[in-house]
Write a protein that holds these residues in place. Structure first.
Motif: not given
Length: 227
Positions: A20, A24, A28, A89, A91-94, A97, A178, A181
């Motif tokens: 990860l 960082s 993104l 996953l 936490e990365f799909c908001t 984003t 994603h 990730e």
């Protein structure tokens, strides 16, 4: 209904992935993995699958097994696998984003509510609607009966087709938005295996139309060549 299938762990040789921390410092952006060159089609990525998984044996209807029972048990199993994978996953799909539920290219998935209204919503909201809808079906004894001697309802196959379309869209979004990730977490062999299994099962049992799978046909073909 029957039990659920599972996959063995990836071999150590499959675990050489990004961390990860490797991504960082990258900027993104919105739906950040929609790249001109799709990274999930690169040979070093598409070749990564869980070893010793006989996909044909997992998908064909076993002798003497009722087709509706086979579809039902596999629907439950795929729900568990895909829900678990997407949760890893989440936490990365908001909403920031992924303001739209997108697939490859210009594909955008729109949710249709109980009144037939089309709702354009963020990816996390769309897939929350999808998983909640599927879970409600799976826990409805009138639709997915679990007691011996129960009869599956008229139109059961149609409902299963709708569920598998939602499964397909969930994985398509993960690949398209994603995938980096997924690489960083070392989950790409599992994702490839799950997607290959899903698409082969759909082909075996005529659950998806060609226009449904066309946006991911390049990956379906590439994974099929690895078998």
């Amino acid at each position: 209904m029957g039990g659920c299938h599972s996959y063995p762990s990836a071999k150590k040789a499959d675990s050489k992935t990004l961390q990860l921390s490797d991504i960082s410092d990258e900027k993104l952006g919105i739906n950040n993995n929609i790249l001109e060159e799709r990274p999930y089609l690169q040979q070093q990525n598409v070749s990564q699958q869980i070893s010793y998984t006989d996909m044909v044996a997992l998908t064909v209807l076993p002798p003497g097994v009722d087709q509706a029972e086979w579809l039902a048990s596999n629907t439950v199993a795929f729900f568990k696998h895909i829900n678990l994978f997407s949760s890893a996953l989440s936490e990365f799909c908001t909403p920031s984003t992924c303001p739209t539920a997108c697939g490859p290219g210009d594909t955008v998935y729109v949710w249709t509510d109980d009144h037939g209204r089309k709702l354009k919503c963020s990816a996390p909201l769309y897939f929350d609607y999808a998983m909640s809808y599927i879970q409600e079906l799976l826990t409805d004894e009138e639709v997915f009966p679990t007691k011996a001697g129960s009869v599956f309802p008229t139109g059961f196959v149609f409902l299963v087709q709708k569920v598998f379309l939602l499964f397909f869209r969930t994985l398509a979004h993960i690949y398209c938005s994603h995938y980096r990730e997924t690489l960083a977490l070392g989950l790409h062999p599992h994702l490839n295996t799950l997607f290959a299994h899903l698409t082969l099962f759909c082909q075996q049992h005529s659950l998806l139309d060609p226009e449904d799978t066309e946006p991911m046909q390049d990956l379906i073909t590439a994974l099929g060549q690895q078998a």
